[in-house]
Enzyme design. Structure first.
Site, PDB file in Angstrom:
ATOM      1  N   TYR A 124       0.884  -1.223   0.009  1.00 10.85           N
ATOM      2  CA  TYR A 124       0.004   0.088   0.002  1.00 10.85           C
ATOM      3  C   TYR A 124       0.816   1.190   0.006  1.00 10.85           C
ATOM      4  O   TYR A 124       0.215   2.342   0.306  1.00 10.85           O
ATOM      5  CB  TYR A 124      -1.011   0.062   1.296  1.00 10.85           C
ATOM      6  CG  TYR A 124      -1.413  -1.116   1.582  1.00 10.85           C
ATOM      7  CD1 TYR A 124      -2.528  -1.704   0.777  1.00 10.85           C
ATOM      8  CD2 TYR A 124      -1.432  -1.835   2.847  1.00 10.85           C
ATOM      9  CE1 TYR A 124      -3.338  -3.058   1.320  1.00 10.85           C
ATOM     10  CE2 TYR A 124      -2.119  -2.954   3.085  1.00 10.85           C
ATOM     11  CZ  TYR A 124      -2.922  -3.361   2.380  1.00 10.85           C
ATOM     12  OH  TYR A 124      -3.652  -4.573   2.531  1.00 10.85           O
TER      13      TYR A 124
ATOM     14  N   CYS B 149      14.576 -11.208  -0.761  1.00 10.10           N
ATOM     15  CA  CYS B 149      15.257 -11.550  -2.044  1.00 10.10           C
ATOM     16  C   CYS B 149      14.246 -10.729  -3.264  1.00 10.10           C
ATOM     17  O   CYS B 149      13.646 -11.441  -4.002  1.00 10.10           O
ATOM     18  CB  CYS B 149      15.422 -12.797  -2.479  1.00 10.10           C
ATOM     19  SG  CYS B 149      17.117 -12.772  -3.535  1.00 10.10           S
TER      20      CYS B 149
HETATM   21  N1  LLP Z   1     -15.003  -4.366   9.504  1.00 12.31           N
HETATM   22  C1  LLP Z   1     -15.161  -4.815   8.141  1.00 12.31           C
HETATM   23  C2  LLP Z   1     -16.260  -5.239   7.374  1.00 12.31           C
HETATM   24  C3  LLP Z   1     -13.967  -4.559   7.545  1.00 12.31           C
HETATM   25  O1  LLP Z   1     -13.870  -5.102   6.350  1.00 12.31           O
HETATM   26  C4  LLP Z   1     -12.841  -4.174   8.148  1.00 12.31           C
HETATM   27  C5  LLP Z   1     -11.515  -3.961   7.428  1.00 12.31           C
HETATM   28  C6  LLP Z   1     -13.029  -3.857   9.569  1.00 12.31           C
HETATM   29  C7  LLP Z   1     -14.167  -3.767  10.022  1.00 12.31           C
HETATM   30  C8  LLP Z   1     -11.953  -2.911  10.425  1.00 12.31           C
HETATM   31  O2  LLP Z   1     -11.241  -1.989   9.757  1.00 12.31           O
HETATM   32  P1  LLP Z   1     -10.427  -0.926  10.439  1.00 12.31           P
HETATM   33  O3  LLP Z   1     -11.069  -0.345  11.604  1.00 12.31           O
HETATM   34  O4  LLP Z   1      -9.240  -1.917  10.882  1.00 12.31           O
HETATM   35  O5  LLP Z   1      -9.793   0.142   9.329  1.00 12.31           O
HETATM   36  N2  LLP Z   1      -4.890  -4.791   5.262  1.00 12.31           N
HETATM   37  C9  LLP Z   1      -5.249  -3.391   5.243  1.00 12.31           C
HETATM   38  C10 LLP Z   1      -6.597  -2.992   5.868  1.00 12.31           C
HETATM   39  C11 LLP Z   1      -7.668  -3.917   5.455  1.00 12.31           C
HETATM   40  C12 LLP Z   1      -8.926  -3.825   6.081  1.00 12.31           C
HETATM   41  C13 LLP Z   1     -10.104  -4.437   5.704  1.00 12.31           C
HETATM   42  N3  LLP Z   1     -11.295  -4.489   6.401  1.00 12.31           N
HETATM   43  C14 LLP Z   1      -4.204  -2.539   5.743  1.00 12.31           C
HETATM   44  O6  LLP Z   1      -3.267  -3.079   6.186  1.00 12.31           O
HETATM   45  O7  LLP Z   1      -4.124  -1.322   5.565  1.00 12.31           O
END
Ligand code: LLP
Length: 443
Positions: free
Chosen positions: A334, A361
């Site tokens: 990202y 790598c």
């Molecule tokens: N609820 C649902 C339905 C979601 O899809 C997500 C995150 C959350 C709650 C929690 O969202 P948060 O509060 O953490 O923003 N891997 C990515 C983030 C992907 C988020 C996916 N869904 C990153 O590292 O930024």
């Protein structure tokens, strides 16, 4: 230098978190090491719970365990009176193994398998967030086989998308998740759900994005959801008792990131719910949220040992650490930015501009571009801040690198919550089929 939670620089010029010198952590647990500031996680949980308590609404704060799912974290969530959002059998299993109360677990996902649904039915989770028509009917049938009536929310795509400062309202949302509000499939899902005998429809769920710094997107989503709720009541006589507005509340990774205090997000959502539903003469529904990143993100720090360096005069100096995209794939995925400090010489003047490379790598395995540090030597410790969310959770064994250990620190105490993977862990699932074994090849 921006220090989060209990982090500080001690008299030795070392970074200290939760009252523990990180040089001692490196000596005891090795590096790379994920360090979690337990007091800060608890503080964040309480900020949500306290803010909601003050609104007078009924609520559930469900920690989105995808951000960081390990047993100790589930115990902590339980102790802080949170609910839990899981999206796979693995996250569900982690929660159950940790003794998390099943009735406070919400199950998400756009492709839950029959096996996963059965497992969730068997342990008796509190609510399924149903994503599509196939799941809706499969869940009803599987619940019927077990003589169960299960709570469901329908995930709808409200046509609001929010990313950090930008939020856009689109008529038709192009998303793999949920029932579309604009094209009538959300309405159809309500009709069908209300006719299925083994489902109890509580209401709807929406999630508009992640790392959001403003309240406007949430207000827009609440408004759309309210309009939908009112239309459903007026046309079908069905009332929603729960509205879940998902997660997405932003955190400060680097200078320039300006998240709002948690209470401001909560108040904006609560006010929007109250005013919209009051205006429609509709009883205030219970409000659920699902914060992941903002619960654990800034409580996490990754500690590395500096290894080699490569100086290209007039171009740049690379400093390599003993981890990389395997423990933090977010910069590569990202272009995420992080701040870091030389943890064993934190008071020294930053005189050099370096870029922090991982040990994989792959040229793209860079953690930080252009970081000012004191002149670092092999063996120095580098602490990268704000790695609590989506780091351990997204770690991989690329290049067969072992995943780091995780420790919780608090009040001068450090406790291991995940062991470092061993080399045996790396090969434990490998199988050499009989026909490839030396004895068979000889034949
Ligand atoms: N609820 C649902 C339905 C979601 O899809 C997500 C995150 C959350 C709650 C929690 O969202 P948060 O509060 O953490 O923003 N891997 C990515 C983030 C992907 C988020 C996916 N869904 C990153 O590292 O930024």
């Amino acid at each position: 230098m921006y220090l989060h939670g209990t982090s500080k620089i001690n008299d030795n010029g070392h970074l200290e978190i939760g009252g523990v010198d990180v040089a001692d952590l490196a000596a005891k647990f090795g590096t790379p090491l994920y360090i979690v500031d337990e007091a800060l996680v608890r503080q964040r949980a309480r900020e949500y719970v306290d803010a909601f308590t003050k609104t007078g609404l009924k609520f559930q704060v469900a920690y989105a365990s995808k951000a960081f799912s390990v047993k100790a974290m589930c115990v902590l969530a339980e102790q802080e009176n949170l609910s839990l959002d899981v999206v796979s059998d693995g996250e569900l299993y982690t929660a159950i193994q940790a003794g998390f109360p099943a009735e406070r677990i919400h199950f998400h996902g756009n492709n839950k398998t029959e096996e996963e649904i059965n497992m969730a039915l068997e342990v008796g989770i509190g609510c399924f967030v149903v994503d599509n028509f196939i799941e809706l009917h499969m869940l009803d049938e599987l619940a019927a086989k077990k003589n169960n009536v299960v709570n469901v929310l329908l995930r709808i795509t409200p046509g609001v998308e929010a990313h950090t400062h930008d939020y856009i309202s689109t008529g038709q949302q192009d998303s793999k998740f949920g029932f579309d509000l604009g094209n009538g499939s959300a309405r159809e899902a309500v009709v069908q759900a209300s006719q299925l005998a083994n489902l109890k429809l509580l209401g709807v769920h929406s999630h508009i994005g992640s790392q959001i710094f403003e309240v406007e997107g949430f207000r827009m989503a609440v408004e759309k959801v309210t309009q939908f709720a009112v239309a459903i009541r007026d046309e079908l006589g069905i009332l929603f008792s729960v509205i879940n507005v998902g997660g997405g509340f932003g955190i400060r990774y680097v200078e320039g990131d300006s998240p709002l205090p948690i209470a401001e997000y909560v108040n904006a959502i609560a006010d929007a719910i109250k005013s919209n539903f009051t205006a429609a003469d509709y009883a205030w529904p219970e409000i659920w949220v699902e914060p992941g990143r903002s619960m654990v993100g800034d409580a996490g720090t990754t500690l590395y040992t500096v290894g080699t360096s490569k100086n290209i005069p007039g171009v740049r100096k690379y400093l390599a650490v003993d981890g990389g995209m395997t423990d933090n794939p977010r910069p590569a995925l990202y272009q995420s930015q992080y701040e870091a400090v030389l943890a064993n010489r934190a008071n020294e003047e930053a005189t050099e501009l370096v870029s922090i490379a991982g040990k994989c790598c792959e040229s793209g395995d860079m953690l930080i571009w252009d970081l000012k540090l004191p002149e670092a030597k092999t063996g120095d410790l580098l602490a990268v801040f704000c790695t609590g969310a989506y780091n351990y959770a997204m770690a991989s064994n690329y290049n067969r690198i072992r995943r780091p250990a995780v420790v919780f620190v608090k009040d001068g105490q450090a406790d291991l919550v995940v062991q470092r993977e061993s080399l045996d862990n790396i090969v434990c699932n490998d199988v050499i089929p009989e026909r490839l074994q030396k004895s068979s090849l000889a034949k």
